[in-house]
Scaffold this motif. Sequence first.
Motif, short mmCIF file in Angstrom:
data_model
loop_
_atom_site.label_atom_id
_atom_site.label_comp_id
_atom_site.label_asym_id
_atom_site.label_seq_id
_atom_site.Cartn_x
_atom_site.Cartn_y
_atom_site.Cartn_z
N GLY A 168 0.82 -1.20 0.00
CA GLY A 168 0.00 0.00 0.00
C GLY A 168 0.85 1.25 0.00
O GLY A 168 2.07 1.20 0.19
N PRO A 169 0.23 2.41 -0.21
CA PRO A 169 0.95 3.68 -0.23
C PRO A 169 1.55 3.99 1.14
O PRO A 169 1.16 3.40 2.15
CB PRO A 169 -0.14 4.70 -0.60
CG PRO A 169 -1.28 3.89 -1.14
CD PRO A 169 -1.21 2.57 -0.46
N PRO A 170 2.48 4.95 1.20
CA PRO A 170 3.04 5.35 2.49
C PRO A 170 1.94 5.90 3.40
O PRO A 170 0.97 6.49 2.95
CB PRO A 170 4.04 6.46 2.11
CG PRO A 170 4.38 6.20 0.68
CD PRO A 170 3.13 5.64 0.07
N GLY A 171 2.14 5.69 4.70
CA GLY A 171 1.24 6.28 5.68
C GLY A 171 -0.11 5.63 5.79
O GLY A 171 -1.06 6.25 6.27
N THR A 172 -0.23 4.38 5.38
CA THR A 172 -1.54 3.72 5.44
C THR A 172 -1.63 2.67 6.54
O THR A 172 -2.69 2.08 6.72
CB THR A 172 -1.87 3.06 4.09
OG1 THR A 172 -0.77 2.23 3.68
CG2 THR A 172 -2.11 4.10 3.02
N GLY A 173 -0.54 2.42 7.26
CA GLY A 173 -0.64 1.56 8.44
C GLY A 173 0.17 0.29 8.40
O GLY A 173 -0.06 -0.60 9.22
N LYS A 174 1.11 0.17 7.50
CA LYS A 174 1.85 -1.08 7.39
C LYS A 174 2.69 -1.36 8.63
O LYS A 174 2.66 -2.46 9.19
CB LYS A 174 2.72 -1.06 6.12
CG LYS A 174 1.90 -0.94 4.83
CD LYS A 174 2.76 -1.04 3.59
CE LYS A 174 3.63 0.17 3.36
NZ LYS A 174 2.84 1.41 3.12
N THR A 175 3.44 -0.36 9.08
CA THR A 175 4.27 -0.54 10.27
C THR A 175 3.40 -0.72 11.51
O THR A 175 3.71 -1.51 12.40
CB THR A 175 5.21 0.66 10.46
OG1 THR A 175 6.01 0.81 9.29
CG2 THR A 175 6.12 0.46 11.66
N THR A 176 2.31 0.01 11.56
CA THR A 176 1.40 -0.10 12.70
C THR A 176 0.84 -1.51 12.82
O THR A 176 0.77 -2.08 13.91
CB THR A 176 0.25 0.92 12.55
OG1 THR A 176 0.79 2.23 12.65
CG2 THR A 176 -0.78 0.71 13.64
N LEU A 177 0.42 -2.08 11.70
CA LEU A 177 -0.12 -3.43 11.74
C LEU A 177 0.93 -4.43 12.20
O LEU A 177 0.64 -5.35 12.97
CB LEU A 177 -0.65 -3.81 10.35
CG LEU A 177 -1.94 -3.11 9.92
CD1 LEU A 177 -2.28 -3.43 8.47
CD2 LEU A 177 -3.10 -3.53 10.82
N ALA A 178 2.16 -4.25 11.74
CA ALA A 178 3.23 -5.14 12.18
C ALA A 178 3.45 -5.02 13.68
O ALA A 178 3.64 -6.03 14.38
CB ALA A 178 4.52 -4.80 11.43
N SER A 179 3.42 -3.80 14.20
CA SER A 179 3.59 -3.59 15.63
C SER A 179 2.45 -4.21 16.43
O SER A 179 2.67 -4.82 17.49
CB SER A 179 3.68 -2.09 15.92
OG SER A 179 3.85 -1.86 17.30
N LEU A 180 1.22 -4.08 15.93
CA LEU A 180 0.07 -4.67 16.63
C LEU A 180 0.18 -6.19 16.69
O LEU A 180 -0.20 -6.81 17.69
CB LEU A 180 -1.23 -4.26 15.94
CG LEU A 180 -1.69 -2.82 16.18
CD1 LEU A 180 -2.92 -2.51 15.33
CD2 LEU A 180 -1.99 -2.58 17.65
N ILE A 181 0.65 -6.78 15.61
CA ILE A 181 0.81 -8.23 15.59
C ILE A 181 1.76 -8.66 16.70
O ILE A 181 1.54 -9.67 17.39
CB ILE A 181 1.33 -8.70 14.22
CG1 ILE A 181 0.25 -8.51 13.16
CG2 ILE A 181 1.76 -10.17 14.27
CD1 ILE A 181 0.73 -8.76 11.74
#
Length: 451
Positions: free
Chosen positions: A71-84
């Motif tokens: 997905g584009p930057p700033g859409t939550g990729k790192t956040t989802l990884a952290s939540l996992i």
Amino acid sequence: MTDGLFDLPADPRRDSGGSLAGNPTASAPLAVRMRPRTIDELVGQQHLLAPGSPLRQVIEGDQPLTILLWGPPGTGKTTLASLISNHTDRRFVEVSAVSAGVKEVREVIAGARQALANTGRETVLFVDEVHRFSKAQQDALLPGVENRWVSLVAATTENPHFSVISPLLSRSLLLTLESLTDDDVATLLDRAIVDERGLGGAVTVTEEARDHLVRLSGGDARRALTYLEAAAGAAQAQDKTEVDVESAALAVDKAAVRYDRQGDQHYDVASALIKSIRGSDVDAALHYLARMAEAGEDPRFIARRLMISASEDIGMADPTALPTAVAAAQAVAMIGWPESRIILAQAVIHLALAPKSNAVVMAIGAAQSDVTAGKAGAVPPALRDAHYSGAKKLGHGHDYRYAHDDPRGVVGQQYAPDEIDGAEYYAPSPHGFEASLRERLAKLRAILRDR
């Protein structure tokens, strides 16, 4: 540099595996402090978070799985990884494809294998910008994935079908993240203004200023929060407790472009762009494109308009115009702002400078007018399907003349129904490539009518 919704902070509380216990420090950037702590705090990407969805099962069910977030930057990729990681008892290790090599990847895999053997604790390996990894670097991930030594979460802004090796792609659950809507970004800004982790109500933001920040963010939550933090700092430096549009524009070094994406300005500027292209004024067209880009217009909307213009206003006068517009649309769908401005500018320049013809739209319009007027007679018998049993007895295909049998590649034959036989819908212009088509079309029509 990370590529998810919020960058992971450098924090001494990370364990040797990279996990973070507790909350980010108050000195961390606003975008870091406001990172969602639970899946329910996430904004956007609801298509991935429905009850029972694979992603929710991974986050809430502690299931080891290889996930590829695109997905584009700033859409939550790192956040989802952290939540996992945070919702399970797994170690969290982050590797950036910008700086890590094969050696570093293998060391992380070996450390994860050792931790699993010694403590039984699994590792979540987050690889940011995985498209930057070479084939060898991506190959180095495979043993850890195949043997479940790590739960791999890889993020990319580029199409993984082209940037990720097939063995890794086939072993991954591909999840596509979408740019946040204006409402999503506005919700995040409103939350950050009042939340104690954010600005804690230290300033207020006018509706006009908030809308300006939303436009400039281009669907990127991290960018929006960074802009908000800068605007709040600028206001406080001037002993103000309210962020207005002037403060916001000054803080992010952008002009507050007068442009309402939901109102008349949206359609007026889009109309002006297309009409400038039609009128071959490349400079005016680039001006309107720049206004749309600065206002954070959806680049996919612009690309769609360019594709229509390529056929409606140029057509066969330059047959390369449509492929250029389509290629631009495909590119911006994968890239987004700010780089999309370059791709769209190239397409706008091509279309504006191309010879113009509306012959295509006039041709299909004339043909449709006859059809709606009831001129839709029977298909000539020679052209009807003759491949099924009994077709020949009905006269289907009888006297059909095969065009390739003639040295000219065309034969005199009736193709149109009787009701429109002789109608001439397509009238090539004298511009560009269509100038040569005019002569060819005249010859073709002469042969077709010589029966």
